[in-house]
Scaffold this motif. Structure first.
Motif, PDB file in Angstrom:
ATOM      1  N   HIS A 242       0.846  -1.203   0.000  1.00  0.00           N
ATOM      2  CA  HIS A 242       0.000   0.000   0.000  1.00  0.00           C
ATOM      3  C   HIS A 242       0.885   1.258   0.000  1.00  0.00           C
ATOM      4  O   HIS A 242       0.631   2.200  -0.756  1.00  0.00           O
TER       5      HIS A 242
ATOM      6  N   ASN B 123      -4.463  -5.045  -7.520  1.00  0.00           N
ATOM      7  CA  ASN B 123      -5.515  -4.590  -6.629  1.00  0.00           C
ATOM      8  C   ASN B 123      -6.335  -3.474  -7.289  1.00  0.00           C
ATOM      9  O   ASN B 123      -5.786  -2.459  -7.718  1.00  0.00           O
TER      10      ASN B 123
ATOM     11  N   ALA C 187      -8.308  -1.272  -5.997  1.00  0.00           N
ATOM     12  CA  ALA C 187      -8.249   0.014  -5.295  1.00  0.00           C
ATOM     13  C   ALA C 187      -7.004   0.798  -5.710  1.00  0.00           C
ATOM     14  O   ALA C 187      -7.058   2.028  -5.853  1.00  0.00           O
TER      15      ALA C 187
END
Length: 186
Positions: free
Chosen positions: A45, A73, A75
């Motif tokens: 992240h 991912n 997101a």
């Protein structure tokens, strides 16, 4: 790197930047189990946030950017879409496709800062959010063909000329300066 070289774009490599963020030399190995070590979801992240931040800075300076990462991912991909909207940049999503055995062979033999190996190839093929908006690049083909697929998708070619040659105005010479005047102007 080959696509960026062809187009003159800046490459942001997830492999290099991940190691920089961890305080490691990007050329040094940092192998770990899947989602372990510097590859935990938290580190990942942080990596994608840094990739977006660096891309935004470069786009603001007028550079075109290729962010070389897995983008598994949804997101994280949404953050790239938001970046493109915020900076008025055109986003081209490319997803490399190749058979698992060829991916494993290449991952085991590539001379890059990546710690991914053949064993990870099969895991990465299934651990990805659905990505219908990405254009598939067949990387089982030779590298020149795959590179050309990507380049053509990012900037379509015109009659064998670089993409930008077809949209540049015709230069006019005036005195000692070369003035670039848009067509239809005087």
């Amino acid at each position: 790197g080959r696509v960026a070289d062809e187009l003159g774009h800046v490459v942001l490599s997830n492999d290099r930047i991940r190691k920089e963020l961890a305080g490691l030399n990007p050329e040094d190995a940092a192998p770990a189990d899947y989602r372990g070590g510097i590859y935990t979801p938290e580190h990942t992240h942080e990596l994608y946030a840094e990739l977006i931040a660096r891309a935004e800075l470069l786009l603001g300076l007028g550079e075109s950017v290729i962010i070389d990462a897995t983008w598994s991912n949804g997101a994280e991909r949404a953050a790239a879409v938001q970046l493109a909207a915020r900076t008025h940049a055109r986003l081209t999503s490319l997803q490399c496709h190749t058979p698992a055995d060829l991916a494993a062979l290449r991952m085991d033999n590539r001379p890059t800062p990546s710690d991914a190996d053949g064993a990870l190839a099969a895991v990465l093929l299934v651990d990805v959010d659905h990505w219908p908006e990405a254009f598939a690049i067949d990387t089982s083909l030779d590298m020149d063909t795959a590179t050309q697929q990507a380049v053509d998708r990012i900037h379509p070619s015109g009659e064998g000329r670089p993409w930008f040659a077809t949209c540049l105005p015709t230069p006019r010479v005036g005195g000692r300066h070369v003035n670039v005047v848009p067509r239809g102007s005087s």
